[in-house]
Scaffold this active site. Structure first.
Site, PDB file in Angstrom:
ATOM      1  N   TRP A 286       0.844  -1.208   0.000  1.00  0.00           N
ATOM      2  CA  TRP A 286       0.000   0.000   0.000  1.00  0.00           C
ATOM      3  C   TRP A 286       0.872   1.247   0.000  1.00  0.00           C
ATOM      4  CZ3 TRP A 286      -4.954   1.286  -0.774  1.00  0.00           C
ATOM      5  CH2 TRP A 286      -5.908   0.275  -0.750  1.00  0.00           C
ATOM      6  N   TRP A 314     -18.755  20.839   2.861  1.00  0.00           N
ATOM      7  CA  TRP A 314     -18.059  20.723   4.147  1.00  0.00           C
ATOM      8  C   TRP A 314     -18.572  21.787   5.111  1.00  0.00           C
ATOM      9  CZ3 TRP A 314     -15.881  16.285   4.206  1.00  0.00           C
ATOM     10  CH2 TRP A 314     -15.205  15.773   3.100  1.00  0.00           C
ATOM     11  N   ASN A 349      -3.803   1.569  12.943  1.00  0.00           N
ATOM     12  CA  ASN A 349      -4.423   1.762  11.628  1.00  0.00           C
ATOM     13  C   ASN A 349      -5.948   1.682  11.672  1.00  0.00           C
ATOM     14  OD1 ASN A 349      -4.443   1.941   8.674  1.00  0.00           O
ATOM     15  ND2 ASN A 349      -5.150  -0.177   8.789  1.00  0.00           N
ATOM     16  N   TRP A 367     -11.572  16.683   4.788  1.00  0.00           N
ATOM     17  CA  TRP A 367     -10.492  15.735   5.087  1.00  0.00           C
ATOM     18  C   TRP A 367      -9.133  16.431   5.179  1.00  0.00           C
ATOM     19  CZ3 TRP A 367      -6.561  15.410   1.554  1.00  0.00           C
ATOM     20  CH2 TRP A 367      -6.825  15.768   0.234  1.00  0.00           C
TER      21      TRP A 367
END
Ligand code: FAD
Length: 483
Positions: A286, A314, A349, A367
């Site tokens: 990844w 947002w 994680n 984000w």
């Protein structure tokens, strides 16, 4: 300083995020010339380059000290300089008579620009330069889909990487490095102020051992004790089930090919470990996947990978953002994660996904706000991995989790922290609650709250937003985007 004659002209090895001696191809190349080697690290905080966050600076401080020690054991030194890389390297060439500069490549867009310009300037000034591959399993431009395009989906990327990764040779660390006749001046590491003072908030970072030796110790302990259970334990934040190699990999104290070879070796010696090793290698991949995404989409750090998300409604919610950062949202899994992050510079994680999802979907906060906070607080903060994963959670990324899949922090807690071990550790004010109440204390019977000494709104916050309300609001926001 008198200039050496050309055959003895030093080679500058510019260390960047490859703070190791073993399998460091730039260093190896310099050592093989037989000429004096000048190891150099530049703290380049020029405008336009993204400055390292506070937790990364803490790590860098220790890692450079460790690198300097290992170089000294080889009869060498680490020269530290602060400023614009081009100016410093050109100055060093003038002062030392060096004719060759080598480094290992980095792939963040701003660094690619800087390095390309620098390479051209050095070459036109008559110096030799060469760069090497040492921080990824494979160069980000090499793997392509059958149609010849860069990959946007992880599984085919992984299958291709797995089958095409060529037999590679790992190189040992040099045992000695020829020194120049006179060493150029070096800054004092302490003077860079990388370690936090007033206040020194790094007390909880004590379990980390930055540096090449620390990286190998982590890898060894993981392969020996935790690899077998990795496929399941990796998702359980209450146990130490993963490798914790990410900050070591980010700073290049160990290379991904070294990790790959060691994991394959473990599986070779103990065939029962083969499927666990495969899972671990796919997670390692990844990292390469995110790097190749950023390489091919250099604006991904600030722009949605899927432009369809550009008009997303947002919210501006400074109070919500602040509660999230401080681990005071009233959702125990989220708060536990954010407190682990603040205290140790790391977050498991699974909990990164839960905490990021909460910010994006429960609070409808962009984000990019979360990405910035992680950038500052994670010891493994990494442009490609942080951006790639934040966009993955937001649904705006490549091969991302769909936005409408909204994590319930309670459901995630019950599933991955069934005994409440993780929450008990990081939210100690809830430690007296039964496991079946710890992930939703507002639903606990009053007598249990009383017994556990929990007064919601006083000893621990009430949820800052109602889960069902937040879920519906997020789905409405998504609908408005589609509309
Ligand atoms: P292991 O499970 O032991 O995995 C081994 C290695 O594989 C890791 O060290 C890492 O290099 C790589 N890896 C594993 N999972 C991922 C992943 N999802 N993406 C990329 N590489 C992975 N990782 C970072 O290194 N830096 C970041 O800034 C970062 N930000 C993240 C932000 C969010 C919102 C999320 C959800 C994840 C983020 N990750 C980041 C990915 C992942 O959480 C960490 O790599 C992992 O937790 C590191 O722990 P470990 O070394 O014990 O992992």
């Amino acid at each position: 300083m008198s200039r050496p004659t050309a055959p003895q002209a030093p080679v500058i090895v510019w260390f960047r995020r490859d703070l190791r001696l073993a399998d460091n191809l730039a260093l190896l190349n310099a050592a093989r010339t037989g000429r004096p080697v000048i190891p150099l690290f530049i703290l380049d905080e020029t405008e336009g380059l993204r400055a390292a966050g506070a937790a990364s600076r803490w790590w860098l401080d220790k890692s450079l000290a460790a690198l300097a020690r290992t170089l000294e054991a080889c009869g060498s030194r680490l020269v530290l300089r602060r400023g614009e890389a081009a100016q410093i390297i050109e100055g060093l060439i003038r002062d030392t008579g060096a004719t060759r500069v080598v480094w290992n490549r980095l792939y963040d867009p701003d660094l690619i620009d800087r390095d390309t310009r620098l390479k051209a300037a050095l070459r036109s000034a008559g110096a030799q330069t060469e760069s090497f591959s040492a921080s990824l399993l494979t160069e980000p431009w090499l793997l392509k889909t059958k149609a010849g395009a860069p990959f946007k989906v992880f599984t085919p990327f992984w299958r291709t990487l797995r089958s095409e990764i060529a037999a590679f040779t790992l190189h040992s660390a040099p045992t000695s490095l020829p020194a120049p006749d006179a060493w150029p001046a070096s800054d004092d590491l302490g003077g860079w102020g990388l370690h936090p003072r007033k206040p020194d908030w790094s007390g909880g970072f004590a379990d980390w051992s930055p540096g090449e030796a620390g990286a190998h110790a982590r890898l060894g302990a993981f392969l020996e004790r935790r690899l077998a259970a990795y496929p399941t334990a990796r998702d359980v934040p209450g146990v130490n089930g993963t490798s914790n190699l990410s900050p070591h990999l980010h700073w290049g104290e160990i290379g991904p090919r070294q990790v790959w070879r060691a994991a394959e070796g473990a599986a070779h010696h103990h065939p029962a470990l083969a499927s666990a090793a495969e899972k671990f290698l796919s997670e390692l991949a990844w990292r390469d996947f995110n790097h190749q995404l950023l390489f091919h989409h250099p604006d991904m750090q600030t722009a949605n990978f899927k432009q369809g998300f550009d008009g997303f409604p947002w919210r501006s919610d400074p109070a919500g953002l602040s509660a999230w950062k401080r681990g005071q949202t009233g959702y125990p899994m989220v708060d536990a994660g954010m407190r682990q992050l603040w205290t140790t510079g790391f977050m498991h994680n699974r909990v990164r996904m839960i905490a990021a999802s909460f910010l994006i979907k429960h609070l409808l906060i962009d984000w990019r706000e979360g990405e910035r906070w992680f950038w500052d607080t994670l010891v493994d903060a990494d442009e490609a991995n942080n951006t790639g994963n934040w966009q993955w959670v937001a649904g705006s990324g490549a091969d991302a989790a769909p936005f409408f899949r909204i994590f319930s922090p309670m459901g995630q807690g019950e599933r991955f922290d069934p005994q409440g071990d993780y929450v008990q550790r990081w939210v100690p004010e809830l430690a007296g609650l039964d496991p079946n109440a710890i992930h939703a204390p507002w639903k606990a019977p009053p007598e249990q709250l009383q017994r556990a000494g929990v007064v919601l709104g006083q000893t621990y916050p009430k949820p800052i937003v109602d889960h069902d309300f937040a879920r519906n609001r997020a789905l409405e926001a998504l609908k408005s985007l589609k509309g």
